[in-house]
Every structure is written in C-alpha cells, then in structure tokens.
Design a protein around this motif. Structure first.
Motif, PDB file in Angstrom:
ATOM      1  N   ILE A   1      -4.262  28.797  22.958  1.00  0.00           N
ATOM      2  CA  ILE A   1      -5.353  29.515  23.622  1.00  0.00           C
ATOM      3  C   ILE A   1      -5.372  29.193  25.107  1.00  0.00           C
ATOM      4  O   ILE A   1      -5.900  29.959  25.914  1.00  0.00           O
ATOM      5  CB  ILE A   1      -6.719  29.211  22.952  1.00  0.00           C
ATOM      6  CG1 ILE A   1      -7.720  30.338  23.218  1.00  0.00           C
ATOM      7  CG2 ILE A   1      -7.273  27.881  23.427  1.00  0.00           C
ATOM      8  CD1 ILE A   1      -7.423  31.603  22.500  1.00  0.00           C
ATOM      9  N   GLY A   2      -4.771  28.085  25.476  1.00  0.00           N
ATOM     10  CA  GLY A   2      -4.658  27.740  26.890  1.00  0.00           C
ATOM     11  C   GLY A   2      -3.928  28.809  27.687  1.00  0.00           C
ATOM     12  O   GLY A   2      -4.221  29.042  28.859  1.00  0.00           O
TER      13      GLY A   2
ATOM     14  N   THR B   1     -10.013  32.318  15.760  1.00  0.00           N
ATOM     15  CA  THR B   1      -9.751  30.900  15.494  1.00  0.00           C
ATOM     16  C   THR B   1     -10.452  30.440  14.217  1.00  0.00           C
ATOM     17  O   THR B   1      -9.919  29.608  13.488  1.00  0.00           O
ATOM     18  CB  THR B   1     -10.142  30.028  16.702  1.00  0.00           C
ATOM     19  OG1 THR B   1     -11.491  30.315  17.090  1.00  0.00           O
ATOM     20  CG2 THR B   1      -9.212  30.265  17.877  1.00  0.00           C
TER      21      THR B   1
ATOM     22  N   TRP C   1     -11.389  28.221  26.074  1.00  0.00           N
ATOM     23  CA  TRP C   1     -10.862  27.083  25.313  1.00  0.00           C
ATOM     24  C   TRP C   1     -11.953  26.484  24.425  1.00  0.00           C
ATOM     25  O   TRP C   1     -11.721  26.200  23.253  1.00  0.00           O
ATOM     26  CB  TRP C   1     -10.303  26.023  26.270  1.00  0.00           C
ATOM     27  CG  TRP C   1      -9.516  24.985  25.559  1.00  0.00           C
ATOM     28  CD1 TRP C   1      -8.189  25.019  25.239  1.00  0.00           C
ATOM     29  CD2 TRP C   1     -10.021  23.762  25.031  1.00  0.00           C
ATOM     30  NE1 TRP C   1      -7.851  23.883  24.544  1.00  0.00           N
ATOM     31  CE2 TRP C   1      -8.953  23.088  24.408  1.00  0.00           C
ATOM     32  CE3 TRP C   1     -11.270  23.165  25.023  1.00  0.00           C
ATOM     33  CZ2 TRP C   1      -9.101  21.857  23.798  1.00  0.00           C
ATOM     34  CZ3 TRP C   1     -11.416  21.929  24.399  1.00  0.00           C
ATOM     35  CH2 TRP C   1     -10.334  21.289  23.797  1.00  0.00           C
TER      36      TRP C   1
ATOM     37  N   ALA D   1     -12.560  28.607  21.441  1.00  0.00           N
ATOM     38  CA  ALA D   1     -11.530  28.403  20.416  1.00  0.00           C
ATOM     39  C   ALA D   1     -11.841  27.159  19.578  1.00  0.00           C
ATOM     40  O   ALA D   1     -11.701  27.175  18.348  1.00  0.00           O
ATOM     41  CB  ALA D   1     -10.152  28.287  21.065  1.00  0.00           C
TER      42      ALA D   1
ATOM     43  N   ALA E   1     -11.892  30.310  31.932  1.00  0.00           N
ATOM     44  CA  ALA E   1     -10.760  29.761  31.175  1.00  0.00           C
ATOM     45  C   ALA E   1     -11.211  28.590  30.303  1.00  0.00           C
ATOM     46  O   ALA E   1     -10.839  28.490  29.126  1.00  0.00           O
ATOM     47  CB  ALA E   1      -9.651  29.323  32.125  1.00  0.00           C
ATOM     48  N   ALA E   2     -12.028  27.710  30.875  1.00  0.00           N
ATOM     49  CA  ALA E   2     -12.544  26.580  30.103  1.00  0.00           C
ATOM     50  C   ALA E   2     -13.438  27.063  28.963  1.00  0.00           C
ATOM     51  O   ALA E   2     -13.399  26.526  27.845  1.00  0.00           O
ATOM     52  CB  ALA E   2     -13.309  25.630  31.014  1.00  0.00           C
TER      53      ALA E   2
ATOM     54  N   LEU F   1      -5.495  25.419  19.783  1.00  0.00           N
ATOM     55  CA  LEU F   1      -6.054  24.929  21.035  1.00  0.00           C
ATOM     56  C   LEU F   1      -5.001  24.839  22.136  1.00  0.00           C
ATOM     57  O   LEU F   1      -5.320  24.986  23.315  1.00  0.00           O
ATOM     58  CB  LEU F   1      -6.753  23.585  20.827  1.00  0.00           C
ATOM     59  CG  LEU F   1      -7.985  23.653  19.925  1.00  0.00           C
ATOM     60  CD1 LEU F   1      -8.626  22.278  19.771  1.00  0.00           C
ATOM     61  CD2 LEU F   1      -8.996  24.655  20.451  1.00  0.00           C
ATOM     62  N   THR F   2      -3.755  24.634  21.765  1.00  0.00           N
ATOM     63  CA  THR F   2      -2.677  24.672  22.752  1.00  0.00           C
ATOM     64  C   THR F   2      -2.395  26.110  23.165  1.00  0.00           C
ATOM     65  O   THR F   2      -2.331  26.432  24.349  1.00  0.00           O
ATOM     66  CB  THR F   2      -1.394  24.032  22.184  1.00  0.00           C
ATOM     67  OG1 THR F   2      -1.668  22.676  21.854  1.00  0.00           O
ATOM     68  CG2 THR F   2      -0.260  24.093  23.194  1.00  0.00           C
TER      69      THR F   2
ATOM     70  N   GLY G   1      -6.403  31.488  28.476  1.00  0.00           N
ATOM     71  CA  GLY G   1      -7.260  30.999  29.551  1.00  0.00           C
ATOM     72  C   GLY G   1      -6.539  30.986  30.889  1.00  0.00           C
ATOM     73  O   GLY G   1      -7.120  31.333  31.921  1.00  0.00           O
TER      74      GLY G   1
END
Length: 146
Positions: free
Chosen positions: A75-76, A48, A102, A105, A98-99, A72-73, A79
């Motif tokens: 990479i969800g 990133t 994010w 990133a 997962a958080a 950021l979208t 996660g």
C-alpha cells in the motif's frame, strides 16, 4: 444452520468495519479537497479487510501475518503516488494523504482479522490527528510559509 449465519454476519461486520474506517478517514480528506477521498479510502479499507479476512482463522496466524506484511508494504506504493513535488515548491505535497492511506490499510487489516477495538480506537485517533490544523504545527515551530 445458526453457525453459518453467524459466520456470514461476522464476515459482513469485518468488511463493513474496514470500509467504514476508510470512509471516515476519506471523508476528512474529501472535506480538505484532497485528491484521494471517500471512495479511495473506502476501497483501501474494504480491500485490506477482505484480504486479511481470508487468513483470519486461528490456525492461520502465520499466513495472516504474511498477508498483513504484504498489504502494508504494497500500500506504500499507492501512497507514494499521492506525494508530489511541484516545480518551485520546496516541500512535497500529499504526505498526510499518503500516511492516511497507509493507516487506512492497517485499519482494514485489523478489521479483517476481527479486532474491532483497534479499528474503532485507531480510526478515532487518526481522525483527531487529521483534524489538527496547521496552526498547531506553527505553534510547534513549523514555518508558516509552505
């Protein structure tokens, strides 16, 4: 010649900052025996940072904004792959990892755009949050049976 050297050093600092932030977060996840660890988080931070650095010139703020939004979208989805609900469980596993992916990133994006104060401060805050153990959550009212 000096300008070229400073630009290269700035690039290295940005990439290293993104990777280092990921490694710090990944170290904590590795210590807790999670599936994603140092290498995964380091790569997310580095990747990133590299992507954000491409459009980090002062006249490219619109492009940088779109890159950060896309990263950021997107990479969800990485996660989301960490979140599982095992048969017999009532709650999903992997939400914190997962958080953390994010957040890593976002740290990488900040590093790539050269905002080292955000990278340092947010990395330390993320680490503090990750180090809070479940006993603090139980004090806040969460059930011990999970």
């Amino acid at each position: 010649m000096d300008i070229v050297i400073w630009k290269e050093l700035d690039l290295l600092l940005r990439l290293f900052a993104g990777m280092a932030a990921g490694i710090v977060v990944g170290w904590e996840r590795t210590n807790k025996q999670r599936a994603a660890g140092i290498r995964t988080f380091g790569l997310v931070g580095l990747g990133t940072a590299a992507a954000a650095t491409i459009f980090s010139a002062p006249d490219e703020t619109d492009a940088a904004s779109r890159v950060v939004q896309g990263l950021l979208t997107g990479i969800g989805f990485l996660g989301a792959g960490m979140i599982v609900l095992r048969r017999g469980d009532t709650t999903p596993q992997g939400l914190t990892t997962a958080a953390a992916i994010w957040v890593t990133a976002a740290l990488g994006c900040a590093a790539g755009l050269g905002d080292h104060a955000i990278v340092l401060t947010a990395t330390l805050l993320a680490l503090v949050l990750l180090l809070i153990n479940h006993s603090a959550e139980r004090l806040a009212g969460r059930d011990a049976e999970r």
